[in-house]
Design an enzyme around this catalytic site. Structure first.
Site, short mmCIF file in Angstrom:
data_model
loop_
_atom_site.label_atom_id
_atom_site.label_comp_id
_atom_site.label_asym_id
_atom_site.label_seq_id
_atom_site.Cartn_x
_atom_site.Cartn_y
_atom_site.Cartn_z
N GLN A 73 -1.00 -33.55 33.26
CA GLN A 73 -1.59 -32.59 32.61
C GLN A 73 -1.01 -31.87 31.56
O GLN A 73 0.16 -31.44 31.45
CB GLN A 73 -1.65 -31.47 33.99
N HIS A 113 -9.51 -29.33 35.14
CA HIS A 113 -10.47 -30.03 34.41
C HIS A 113 -10.82 -31.44 34.92
O HIS A 113 -9.60 -31.94 35.55
CB HIS A 113 -10.32 -30.03 32.71
N ASN A 131 -5.91 -34.33 36.38
CA ASN A 131 -4.31 -34.39 36.34
C ASN A 131 -3.87 -32.98 36.93
O ASN A 131 -4.56 -31.97 36.29
CB ASN A 131 -3.82 -34.52 34.92
N ASP A 171 -14.15 -34.09 24.90
CA ASP A 171 -12.79 -34.31 24.60
C ASP A 171 -12.30 -34.27 23.28
O ASP A 171 -13.23 -35.01 22.60
CB ASP A 171 -11.87 -35.10 25.62
N HIS A 212 -11.90 -35.18 33.76
CA HIS A 212 -12.18 -36.10 32.75
C HIS A 212 -13.43 -37.05 33.38
O HIS A 212 -13.23 -37.53 34.31
CB HIS A 212 -11.19 -36.91 32.17
P1 5GP Z 1 -4.87 -33.37 30.64
O1 5GP Z 1 -3.94 -34.26 30.18
O2 5GP Z 1 -4.31 -31.86 30.86
O3 5GP Z 1 -5.64 -33.69 31.82
O4 5GP Z 1 -6.04 -33.26 29.28
C1 5GP Z 1 -6.55 -32.09 28.72
C2 5GP Z 1 -7.39 -32.87 27.57
O5 5GP Z 1 -7.70 -31.68 26.83
C3 5GP Z 1 -6.94 -33.77 26.37
O6 5GP Z 1 -7.74 -35.06 26.75
C4 5GP Z 1 -6.94 -33.26 25.34
O7 5GP Z 1 -7.45 -34.14 24.37
C5 5GP Z 1 -8.09 -31.93 25.51
N1 5GP Z 1 -8.19 -30.85 24.81
C6 5GP Z 1 -6.99 -30.30 24.41
N2 5GP Z 1 -7.25 -29.11 23.58
C7 5GP Z 1 -8.68 -29.32 23.19
C8 5GP Z 1 -9.41 -28.66 22.51
O8 5GP Z 1 -9.11 -27.73 21.73
N3 5GP Z 1 -10.65 -28.81 22.38
C9 5GP Z 1 -11.40 -29.92 23.11
N4 5GP Z 1 -12.57 -30.09 23.31
N5 5GP Z 1 -10.64 -30.77 24.08
C10 5GP Z 1 -9.09 -30.34 24.05
#
Ligand code: 5GP
Length: 138
Positions: A95, A101, A88, A32, A103
């Site tokens: 999300q 995805h 999420n 991440d 985590h």
């Molecule tokens: P969500 O809140 O949707 O469950 O989490 C999305 C995750 O994707 C976040 O923890 C964020 O840091 C990660 N993320 C967003 N854009 C990128 C990216 O371009 N590269 C990587 N490696 N992680 C990303």
């Protein structure tokens, strides 16, 4: 398949770099970019789906089958003894990227990792709710 392209499509296509830790025919796992703790990994299906309830059983199975070994690898690499899996669905549910995805978030003694506010209530309609959910399963 969702029409909505996300940043994870660009990562899957190799158009945006990532720190890849695992890949097979159905799954990609990478660090991440905004880790909650050291070794925070994202596990995504190659299938484009916004939410878990839209994901094919094949992709869900592929993710589920690699999670234990990815968790073991995160534990070995970071030394963490504890971790959270977080998945999420929907903006109100935190999300931000609308591509399924999971985590893997190591929890360390310094407190880094996932912070959880767990506002538990009372189970007062258990029979009715369990029945309603059971009846809704396709
Ligand atoms: P969500 O809140 O949707 O469950 O989490 C999305 C995750 O994707 C976040 O923890 C964020 O840091 C990660 N993320 C967003 N854009 C990128 C990216 O371009 N590269 C990587 N490696 N992680 C990303």
């Amino acid at each position: 398949m969702s029409d909505e392209s996300t940043i994870f499509d660009a990562i899957l296509a190799g158009d945006i770099p990532c720190h890849r830790v695992y890949e097979d025919d159905h799954v990609l796992a990478f660090l991440d970019i905004g880790p909650l703790s050291r070794g925070h990994v994202l596990v995504i299906p190659k299938e484009r789906a916004r939410f878990m309830h839209e994901l094919s059983e094949a992709s869900a199975a592929a993710i589920g089958s690699v999670l234990p070994k990815l968790c073991r690898a995160v534990m070995a690499a970071t030394g963490c003894a504890h971790y959270n899996l977080l998945q999420n669905n929907g903006a109100p549910a935190h999300q931000a990227v609308f591509h399924v995805h999971v985590h893997i978030i190591p929890k360390f003694d310094d407190g880094s990792g996932l912070g959880i506010e767990w506002n538990s209530g009372e189970l007062d309609d258990g029979a009715a709710m369990a029945g309603a959910i059971a009846d809704a399963i396709e």
